[in-house]
Design a protein around this motif. Structure first.
Motif, PDB file in Angstrom:
ATOM      1  N   VAL A 185      68.248  57.378  69.080  1.00  7.36           N
ATOM      2  CA  VAL A 185      67.035  58.009  69.634  1.00  7.36           C
ATOM      3  C   VAL A 185      65.797  57.610  68.829  1.00  7.36           C
ATOM      4  N   PRO A 186      64.600  57.774  69.411  1.00 11.29           N
ATOM      5  CA  PRO A 186      63.380  57.387  68.687  1.00 11.29           C
ATOM      6  C   PRO A 186      63.194  58.165  67.375  1.00 11.29           C
ATOM      7  N   THR A 187      63.349  59.483  67.433  1.00 11.71           N
ATOM      8  CA  THR A 187      63.216  60.271  66.197  1.00 11.71           C
ATOM      9  C   THR A 187      64.269  61.373  66.238  1.00 11.71           C
ATOM     10  N   ALA A 188      64.625  61.861  65.063  1.00 13.89           N
ATOM     11  CA  ALA A 188      65.617  62.948  65.027  1.00 13.89           C
ATOM     12  C   ALA A 188      65.375  63.815  63.814  1.00 13.89           C
ATOM     13  N   ASP A 189      65.881  65.006  63.896  1.00 10.76           N
ATOM     14  CA  ASP A 189      65.873  65.979  62.837  1.00 10.76           C
ATOM     15  C   ASP A 189      66.421  65.356  61.545  1.00 10.76           C
ATOM     16  N   SER A 190      65.746  65.617  60.416  1.00  9.59           N
ATOM     17  CA  SER A 190      66.262  65.003  59.185  1.00  9.59           C
ATOM     18  C   SER A 190      67.329  65.872  58.514  1.00  9.59           C
ATOM     19  N   ASN A 191      67.647  66.987  59.140  1.00  7.52           N
ATOM     20  CA  ASN A 191      68.714  67.845  58.640  1.00  7.52           C
ATOM     21  C   ASN A 191      70.063  67.314  59.095  1.00  7.52           C
ATOM     22  N   THR A 192      70.503  66.233  58.489  1.00 12.48           N
ATOM     23  CA  THR A 192      71.687  65.548  59.008  1.00 12.48           C
ATOM     24  C   THR A 192      72.980  66.136  58.433  1.00 12.48           C
ATOM     25  N   LYS A 193      74.073  65.801  59.092  1.00  8.44           N
ATOM     26  CA  LYS A 193      75.377  66.318  58.663  1.00  8.44           C
ATOM     27  C   LYS A 193      75.694  65.841  57.244  1.00  8.44           C
ATOM     28  N   PHE A 194      75.505  64.548  57.030  1.00  6.24           N
ATOM     29  CA  PHE A 194      75.662  63.997  55.683  1.00  6.24           C
ATOM     30  C   PHE A 194      74.312  63.452  55.254  1.00  6.24           C
ATOM     31  N   LEU A 195      74.099  63.401  53.949  1.00  7.69           N
ATOM     32  CA  LEU A 195      72.835  62.895  53.429  1.00  7.69           C
ATOM     33  C   LEU A 195      72.606  61.446  53.838  1.00  7.69           C
ATOM     34  N   VAL A 196      73.707  60.701  53.876  1.00  6.59           N
ATOM     35  CA  VAL A 196      73.617  59.291  54.228  1.00  6.59           C
ATOM     36  C   VAL A 196      74.079  59.104  55.668  1.00  6.59           C
ATOM     37  N   THR A 197      73.278  58.398  56.466  1.00  6.73           N
ATOM     38  CA  THR A 197      73.670  58.168  57.857  1.00  6.73           C
ATOM     39  C   THR A 197      74.667  57.016  57.952  1.00  6.73           C
ATOM     40  N   GLY A 198      74.409  55.947  57.219  1.00  4.57           N
ATOM     41  CA  GLY A 198      75.314  54.801  57.315  1.00  4.57           C
ATOM     42  C   GLY A 198      75.215  53.891  56.103  1.00  4.57           C
ATOM     43  N   ILE A 199      76.260  53.088  55.922  1.00  2.00           N
ATOM     44  CA  ILE A 199      76.318  52.134  54.816  1.00  2.00           C
ATOM     45  C   ILE A 199      76.736  50.788  55.409  1.00  2.00           C
ATOM     46  N   ALA A 200      75.959  49.745  55.120  1.00  2.00           N
ATOM     47  CA  ALA A 200      76.339  48.437  55.648  1.00  2.00           C
ATOM     48  C   ALA A 200      75.974  47.379  54.618  1.00  2.00           C
ATOM     49  N   GLY A 201      76.479  46.189  54.797  1.00  2.00           N
ATOM     50  CA  GLY A 201      76.131  45.165  53.824  1.00  2.00           C
ATOM     51  C   GLY A 201      76.492  43.773  54.294  1.00  2.00           C
ATOM     52  N   LYS A 202      75.975  42.797  53.546  1.00  2.28           N
ATOM     53  CA  LYS A 202      76.205  41.392  53.875  1.00  2.28           C
ATOM     54  C   LYS A 202      76.378  40.591  52.594  1.00  2.28           C
ATOM     55  N   LYS A 203      77.129  39.509  52.727  1.00  2.00           N
ATOM     56  CA  LYS A 203      77.308  38.608  51.577  1.00  2.00           C
ATOM     57  C   LYS A 203      76.389  37.396  51.720  1.00  2.00           C
TER      58      LYS A 203
END
Ligand code: ADP
Ligand code: ASP
Ligand code: MG
Length: 445
Positions: free
Chosen positions: A275-293
């Motif tokens: 969605v464009p914007t959302a409540d910052s009161n999220t279930k977990f502090l971190v929404t996602g973790i991703a990475g690249k080599k």
């Protein structure tokens, strides 16, 4: 209101998957515009039709007979036709593709036939119109996607076509030749179709129940993300979370259309809503973790470089002249390091030229290129209002004896990027996941 539904390769890998897809579409009369990928993998070591087509193209270039090179592709489609009992035949299309190959059609044309043929089959199976993407999706003469022309042309076509299948992944150049988007680009097609149709929702159907907090190939059964903002998603997909093509949010974002990532194999699961914007009161502090080599850091030290007028400009000019796009640029009083995609540094010869030029222009006290870096992005809209996120990331890494080579926090405070050795990549993702998700009780609202 209409909904646009895009189905990825694994969702349409065989006749059985076609049946699931048709059931999903028929379950909601608003699902009227369908964007298919080419058939993907049916099992772990299977080959996607798109890859078969690239192979076919290479074989024909080296003199192999078209019919022989194309046989594995033909077999995939004919099996779907047979098992679904379709009346439609693709034989004439195969002949046309052979003629085009012989007439010197390009590699993109070859790859695009995967979506094109799958679109014809799916349209027939659903009883929807087939709209060739080459008739409504356009690139300009420089090969850039032409959003304005596409939106107008495709919008006009869809307005008079109440139910249609529009193949993903490709469009046409002004002279009519076919051009594809980058790999995974059917997600982008789905998004631009949603915009052109003025859809209320863009559903992106894949083989996972939405966006997961981390790559399921690294973390065992990661938690799902219920709601994510466009900006968070952009950070994660740019950093390698492969669920959605990194450009796919642009067309829908400008039209405020939400995206729902759904699982073709578990259609009742809620999936992830983007969605464009959302409540910052999220279930977990971190929404996602991703990475690249595959990153390198150009590390430069010089006393008081931060007060040397024009230092950064001169450095960036050299990089620009060498076609290098800095990904991150953490700076200190006497140091700057520029993190770049390793492949942009080119071969040994190119590197030597770059190093000499930078040394000439900047006269550093110390200069080094560090290869074999991986970047990890820890993303969360809730981080801004909570203290200590960075501390916890570093605690997790240090506990696992992982050396942090670089830190960068985006100015939006939406993400923390860390650079580590490639060998620590998977381990780092796991320990950060454990720190924020496993050991964290969901935040109370
Ligand atoms: P499609 O063929 O439907 O376009 P993709 O293979 O492009 O599907 O994307 C879905 C895949 O993305 C999943 O099967 C999963 O392996 C991978 N993936 C990587 N990171 C994530 C993540 N954070 N959440 C969910 N899936 C992920
Ligand atoms: N079939 C193309 C690919 O494999 C495009 C897509 O699936 O989105 O990259
Ligand atoms: Mg994909």
């Amino acid at each position: 209101m209409s909904k646009v539904v895009k189905f990825g390769g694994s969702s349409l890998a065989d006749a059985n998957q076609f049946k699931k897809v048709a059931e999903i579409i028929r379950a909601d009369p608003e699902r009227v515009y369908v964007v298919p990928s080419a058939p993907g993998k049916r099992f772990k070591d299977d080959t996607k039709v798109t890859d078969l087509l690239y192979q076919c193209y290479e074989l024909v270039l080296t003199g192999e007979d078209f019919a022989k090179a194309f046989a594995p592709v033909r077999e995939r489609y004919n099996e779907i036709i047979k098992e679904l009992g379709l009346k439609v035949s693709l034989e004439e299309e195969y002949v046309k593709i052979g003629q085009s190959f012989r007439a010197g059609a390009n590699r993109d044309y070859a790859a695009s036939r995967g979506e094109y043929l799958n679109g014809i089959l799916l349209a027939d199976y659903l009883g929807f119109a087939f709209v060739d993407a080459a008739k409504g999706i356009f690139f300009d003469s420089k090969g850039n996607f032409d959003a304005a022309v596409t939106n107008a042309c495709l919008g006009a076509i869809l307005e008079k076509t109440p139910k249609a299948v529009i193949p993903g992944f490709y469009g046409a150049m002004p002279d009519g030749t076919i051009k594809t988007f980058s790999r995974g680009g059917s997600d982008f097609t789905g998004s631009l179709v949603a915009k052109a149709a003025g859809a209320s929702l863009y559903e992106n159907w894949t083989d996972v129940s939405g966006f997961l907090v981390a790559d399921p190939r690294i973390v065992d059964k990661p938690a799902g993300i219920e709601v994510i903002t466009y900006s968070e998603l952009r950070e994660l997909s740019y950093m390698g979370a492969g669920v959605l093509h990194e450009d796919a949010i642009f067309p829908v974002r400008s039209a405020n259309i939400p995206i729902n990532i759904k699982n073709t194999n578990a259609p009742d699961d809620a999936g992830t809503l983007i969605v464009p914007t959302a409540d910052s009161n999220t279930k977990f502090l971190v929404t996602g973790i991703a990475g690249k080599k595959d990153f390198s850091a150009i590390s430069i030290e010089k006393d008081r470089l931060n007060s040397e007028n024009g230092f950064m400009r001169r450095m960036l000019q050299v990089l620009e002249n060498h076609g290098i796009f800095p990904e991150h640029m953490p700076t200190g009083i006497d140091t700057v390091s520029v993190v770049v995609n390793s492949h942009e540094l080119g071969d040994a010869d190119n590197r030597a030229k770059l190093v000499n030029r930078l040394k000439d222009v900047l006269r550093p006290d110390h200069f080094e290129i560090i290869d074999g870096l991986a970047l990890i992005a820890v993303v969360g809209r809730g981080m801004k209002s909570k203290k200590g996120t960075a501390t916890r990331v570093f605690a997790a890494l240090s506990h696992a004896e992982i050396n942090v080579r670089m830190i960068d926090q985006g100015s939006s405070e939406l993400n923390i990027i860390i650079g580590i050795d490639e060998k620590d990549f998977e381990k780092a993702i796991k320990v950060i996941y454990d720190m924020f998700i496993l050991s964290e009780q969901p935040e109370t609202k």
